[in-house]
Design an enzyme around this catalytic site. Structure first.
Site, PDB file in Angstrom:
ATOM      1  N   THR A   1       0.843  -1.205   0.000  1.00 54.47           N
ATOM      2  CA  THR A   1       0.000   0.000   0.000  1.00 54.47           C
ATOM      3  C   THR A   1       0.878   1.254   0.000  1.00 54.47           C
ATOM      4  O   THR A   1       0.589   2.227  -0.718  1.00 54.47           O
ATOM      5  CB  THR A   1      -0.939  -0.008   1.234  1.00 54.47           C
ATOM      6  OG1 THR A   1      -1.562  -1.293   1.293  1.00 54.47           O
ATOM      7  CG2 THR A   1      -2.002   1.059   1.138  1.00 54.47           C
TER       8      THR A   1
ATOM      9  N   LYS B   1      -4.566 -10.300   6.358  1.00 50.74           N
ATOM     10  CA  LYS B   1      -5.109 -11.145   5.278  1.00 50.74           C
ATOM     11  C   LYS B   1      -4.178 -12.335   5.004  1.00 50.74           C
ATOM     12  O   LYS B   1      -4.618 -13.481   4.871  1.00 50.74           O
ATOM     13  CB  LYS B   1      -5.272 -10.286   4.021  1.00 50.74           C
ATOM     14  CG  LYS B   1      -5.476 -11.042   2.753  1.00 50.74           C
ATOM     15  CD  LYS B   1      -6.867 -11.618   2.679  1.00 50.74           C
ATOM     16  CE  LYS B   1      -6.946 -12.680   1.600  1.00 50.74           C
ATOM     17  NZ  LYS B   1      -8.245 -12.861   1.063  1.00 50.74           N
TER      18      LYS B   1
ATOM     19  N   ASN C   1      -4.976 -16.712   5.661  1.00 53.07           N
ATOM     20  CA  ASN C   1      -4.827 -17.804   4.703  1.00 53.07           C
ATOM     21  C   ASN C   1      -3.625 -18.694   5.037  1.00 53.07           C
ATOM     22  O   ASN C   1      -3.657 -19.900   4.790  1.00 53.07           O
ATOM     23  CB  ASN C   1      -4.745 -17.247   3.278  1.00 53.07           C
ATOM     24  CG  ASN C   1      -6.129 -16.858   2.760  1.00 53.07           C
ATOM     25  OD1 ASN C   1      -7.136 -17.181   3.385  1.00 53.07           O
ATOM     26  ND2 ASN C   1      -6.177 -16.172   1.639  1.00 53.07           N
TER      27      ASN C   1
ATOM     28  N   ARG D   1     -10.460 -28.577  23.038  1.00 53.11           N
ATOM     29  CA  ARG D   1      -9.627 -27.498  22.474  1.00 53.11           C
ATOM     30  C   ARG D   1      -8.883 -27.935  21.200  1.00 53.11           C
ATOM     31  O   ARG D   1      -7.929 -27.290  20.791  1.00 53.11           O
ATOM     32  CB  ARG D   1      -8.624 -27.003  23.531  1.00 53.11           C
ATOM     33  CG  ARG D   1      -9.291 -26.110  24.582  1.00 53.11           C
ATOM     34  CD  ARG D   1      -8.383 -25.737  25.709  1.00 53.11           C
ATOM     35  NE  ARG D   1      -7.979 -26.888  26.515  1.00 53.11           N
ATOM     36  CZ  ARG D   1      -8.769 -27.484  27.425  1.00 53.11           C
ATOM     37  NH1 ARG D   1      -9.986 -27.031  27.642  1.00 53.11           N
ATOM     38  NH2 ARG D   1      -8.341 -28.522  28.103  1.00 53.11           N
TER      39      ARG D   1
ATOM     40  N   CYS E   1      -5.886 -18.658  -3.401  1.00 50.73           N
ATOM     41  CA  CYS E   1      -5.517 -17.847  -2.224  1.00 50.73           C
ATOM     42  C   CYS E   1      -4.662 -18.616  -1.233  1.00 50.73           C
ATOM     43  O   CYS E   1      -3.537 -18.229  -0.939  1.00 50.73           O
ATOM     44  CB  CYS E   1      -6.788 -17.372  -1.526  1.00 50.73           C
ATOM     45  SG  CYS E   1      -7.973 -16.667  -2.674  1.00 50.73           S
TER      46      CYS E   1
HETATM   47  N1  SAJ Z   1      -8.908 -27.828   2.108  1.00 46.97           N
HETATM   48  C1  SAJ Z   1      -8.442 -29.041   2.658  1.00 46.97           C
HETATM   49  N2  SAJ Z   1      -8.835 -29.374   3.918  1.00 46.97           N
HETATM   50  C2  SAJ Z   1      -9.676 -28.592   4.656  1.00 46.97           C
HETATM   51  C3  SAJ Z   1     -10.136 -27.369   4.112  1.00 46.97           C
HETATM   52  C4  SAJ Z   1      -9.738 -27.003   2.822  1.00 46.97           C
HETATM   53  O1  SAJ Z   1      -7.680 -29.775   2.022  1.00 46.97           O
HETATM   54  O2  SAJ Z   1     -10.001 -29.005   5.801  1.00 46.97           O
HETATM   55  C5  SAJ Z   1      -8.495 -27.445   0.752  1.00 46.97           C
HETATM   56  C6  SAJ Z   1      -9.670 -27.312  -0.235  1.00 46.97           C
HETATM   57  O3  SAJ Z   1     -10.054 -28.557  -0.754  1.00 46.97           O
HETATM   58  C7  SAJ Z   1      -9.067 -26.382  -1.275  1.00 46.97           C
HETATM   59  C8  SAJ Z   1      -8.151 -25.476  -0.446  1.00 46.97           C
HETATM   60  O4  SAJ Z   1      -7.939 -26.141   0.790  1.00 46.97           O
HETATM   61  O5  SAJ Z   1      -8.292 -27.106  -2.211  1.00 46.97           O
HETATM   62  C9  SAJ Z   1      -8.684 -24.080  -0.191  1.00 46.97           C
HETATM   63  O6  SAJ Z   1     -10.058 -24.124   0.153  1.00 46.97           O
HETATM   64  P1  SAJ Z   1     -10.698 -23.230   1.319  1.00 46.97           P
HETATM   65  O7  SAJ Z   1     -12.138 -23.544   1.407  1.00 46.97           O
HETATM   66  O8  SAJ Z   1      -9.894 -23.389   2.565  1.00 46.97           O
HETATM   67  O9  SAJ Z   1     -10.434 -21.711   0.854  1.00 46.97           O
HETATM   68  P2  SAJ Z   1     -10.702 -20.807  -0.461  1.00 46.97           P
HETATM   69  O10 SAJ Z   1      -9.437 -20.764  -1.242  1.00 46.97           O
HETATM   70  O11 SAJ Z   1     -11.933 -21.172  -1.184  1.00 46.97           O
HETATM   71  O12 SAJ Z   1     -10.983 -19.370   0.264  1.00 46.97           O
HETATM   72  C10 SAJ Z   1     -10.049 -18.853   1.217  1.00 46.97           C
HETATM   73  C11 SAJ Z   1     -10.825 -18.384   2.463  1.00 46.97           C
HETATM   74  N3  SAJ Z   1      -9.883 -18.133   3.538  1.00 46.97           N
HETATM   75  C12 SAJ Z   1     -10.014 -18.699   4.782  1.00 46.97           C
HETATM   76  O13 SAJ Z   1     -10.896 -19.472   5.040  1.00 46.97           O
HETATM   77  C13 SAJ Z   1      -9.005 -18.299   5.807  1.00 46.97           C
HETATM   78  C14 SAJ Z   1     -11.623 -17.135   2.135  1.00 46.97           C
HETATM   79  O14 SAJ Z   1     -12.245 -16.608   3.310  1.00 46.97           O
HETATM   80  C15 SAJ Z   1     -10.717 -16.055   1.526  1.00 46.97           C
HETATM   81  O15 SAJ Z   1     -11.425 -14.869   1.203  1.00 46.97           O
HETATM   82  C16 SAJ Z   1     -10.133 -16.632   0.254  1.00 46.97           C
HETATM   83  O16 SAJ Z   1      -9.329 -17.778   0.620  1.00 46.97           O
HETATM   84  C17 SAJ Z   1      -9.309 -15.535  -0.408  1.00 46.97           C
HETATM   85  O17 SAJ Z   1      -9.808 -14.929  -1.393  1.00 46.97           O
HETATM   86  O18 SAJ Z   1      -8.227 -15.218   0.095  1.00 46.97           O
END
Ligand code: SAJ
Length: 423
Positions: free
Chosen positions: A132, A218, A222, A258, A272
């Site tokens: 930024t 952010k 992730n 927990r 992401c």
């Molecule tokens: N995945 C696993 N095991 C899990 C959860 C997810 O293997 O228990 C995998 C999924 O299959 C996929 C990948 O992780 O391949 C990502 O999927 P996701 O549902 O975790 O996330 P995204 O990429 O769809 O969206 C994320 C979100 N971030 C978080 O949950 C911290 C979303 O809120 C963000 O806005 C987005 O990234 C972004 O734009 O950054």
């Protein structure tokens, strides 16, 4: 300051829903995109991305004259930049990917000529720490006649903030309204004005911090998820070695009040979670040991799955000495990057299916209930329905936990289940 005209630069998965939301809440919105097809599609009231509920909102906004798309920025009261932040090309294998800010720089260059005193510029793109401030420098270099925020007490002509998007694909319309927003202004005044702008439609809290912390927040969200998924993926490999059912193990451990372990899978996909941690690692390679290792663990998982398939082929041929590899059919269940979506981009499941189709001389089935046809570059994968795959395949590879797969139960000798649905 009343923001009446809002300009959104970059009309992709984040920019378009954001533009549509401001328009739905009564603002005059100018969307800017470098792609002529995107601009034309939106001006017809249509959308070029898949996102539930968005089509109706865009159609109404365009019909009401509240949203228009253009190729070049026009004067506005606030500019939101939502362009991609990809990596620079990797020179040597094993190098840490470095972010490429060229699209942010191009956006800054494009809006600079139309900026006027009192305007607000917000960077929404997920960015490395310092981006930024860098954007402010690019703008300042292009407009020596305006002042830009540098120190807290200065009352600059232009206000600048970072407000990262955090919406989940598939739930964007709801989450844009309901999620809390992190607002990181370069000064307190920049933050206050950004809150005022987002409060147009955001019902969640708008929490103020500085720009660097907002950028890191952010990336932290992730990276946290990536590290947690890496833990689950590593457990799955350990359990395979020790002959323990990882799904049962995780559900038992999660009974602890927990503990909340995520689910293993074939790897981490999407645009992401597998990308943003590198923005931290590239900035602080010495310090970001765990985050770096999590990336490596998750990136190595697809190859581990492919190796399992190779072993299954060898085992199948040993059990069926009258057959050759050419006679073996492998079914890959799920090609999207996560359950119940049709998005094939950056998908570990697709990467695995493609590798199998390449290395295997027999047939490779792809079962993907969310798409009707496969793109041309996947012509060596046959798209078939779930029942045909169950009936005809010799090796069954479960890759994505789509709802259509969950109710199906069948007996087969060769099942590799990366999602714990049939295993
Ligand atoms: N995945 C696993 N095991 C899990 C959860 C997810 O293997 O228990 C995998 C999924 O299959 C996929 C990948 O992780 O391949 C990502 O999927 P996701 O549902 O975790 O996330 P995204 O990429 O769809 O969206 C994320 C979100 N971030 C978080 O949950 C911290 C979303 O809120 C963000 O806005 C987005 O990234 C972004 O734009 O950054």
């Amino acid at each position: 300051m009343a923001f009446e005209i809002i300009s959104v630069i970059g009309l992709g998965y984040i920019g378009l829903p954001t533009a549509a939301m401001f328009a739905a809440y009564g603002k005059q919105v100018i969307g800017v995109d470098v792609n002529q097809d995107t601009v034309d599609t939106i001006n017809r009231g249509k959308i070029h991305i898949v996102e539930p509920e968005l089509d109706a909102i865009v159609q109404k906004a365009v019909n009401d004259g509240k949203l228009k798309a253009v190729l070049k920025p026009e004067s506005a009261d606030a500019f939101l930049i939502a362009v991609p932040t990809p990596f620079l090309p990797i020179e040597n294998e094993g190098d840490i990917p470095q972010p490429d800010l060229k699209y942010i720089q191009a956006a800054a260059k494009a809006i600079a000529p139309v900026l006027k005193e009192g305007d607000l510029v917000i960077l929404e793109s997920t960015s490395p720490v310092g981006a930024t401030e860098q954007m402010a420098e690019w703008l300042a270099a292009a407009r020596a006649d305006l002042t830009f925020p540098k120190t807290e007490d200065e009352n600059s002509d232009i206000r600048i903030a970072h407000c990262p998007e955090r919406v989940l694909p598939g739930h964007v319309v709801r989450e844009l309204v309901e999620n809390d927003r992190v607002i990181g202004g370069l000064t307190a005044k920049c933050s206050q004005q950004s809150v005022e702008l987002y409060k147009t439609f955001v019902q969640g809290d708008c929490v103020i911090t500085n720009a660097r912390t907002a950028e890191m927040a952010k990336l932290t969200e992730n990276s946290c998820r990536d590290v947690q998924i890496a833990f689950a993926n590593e457990l799955s490999i350990i359990c395979d070695e020790l002959d323990i059912n990882v799904w049962e193990l995780i559900s038992l451990a999660n009974r602890h009040p927990r503990i909340n372990i995520l689910q293993p899978g074939p790897g981490v996909g999407g645009h992401c979670i597998a990308v943003d941690p590198w923005f931290i690692v590239s900035k602080t390679p010495e310090q970001a040991q765990l985050i770096h290792m999590a990336r490596k663990v998750n990136d190595a998982k697809p190859q581990w799955v492919i190796d399992k398939v190779k072993i299954a082929i060898a085992d199948f041929l040993q059990a069926n000495p009258d057959k050759t590899a050419k006679d073996v059919t492998i079914a890959c269940y799920g090609l999207a990057f996560k359950p119940d979506i049709d998005d094939l981009r950056e998908s570990p499941a697709l990467q695995i299916a493609q590798s199998i189709a390449k290395l295997h001389s027999g047939r490779t089935f792809g079962v993907e209930p969310n798409i009707k046809s496969l793109p041309k570059y996947l012509e060596n994968i046959e798209l078939v329905g779930i029942d045909i795959a169950i009936e005809e395949a010799d090796i069954h590879l479960m890759l994505v936990g789509h709802k259509e797969f969950k109710g199906k139960h069948f007996n087969a000798e060769f099942i590799i289940d990366t999602k714990g649905i049939w295993g």
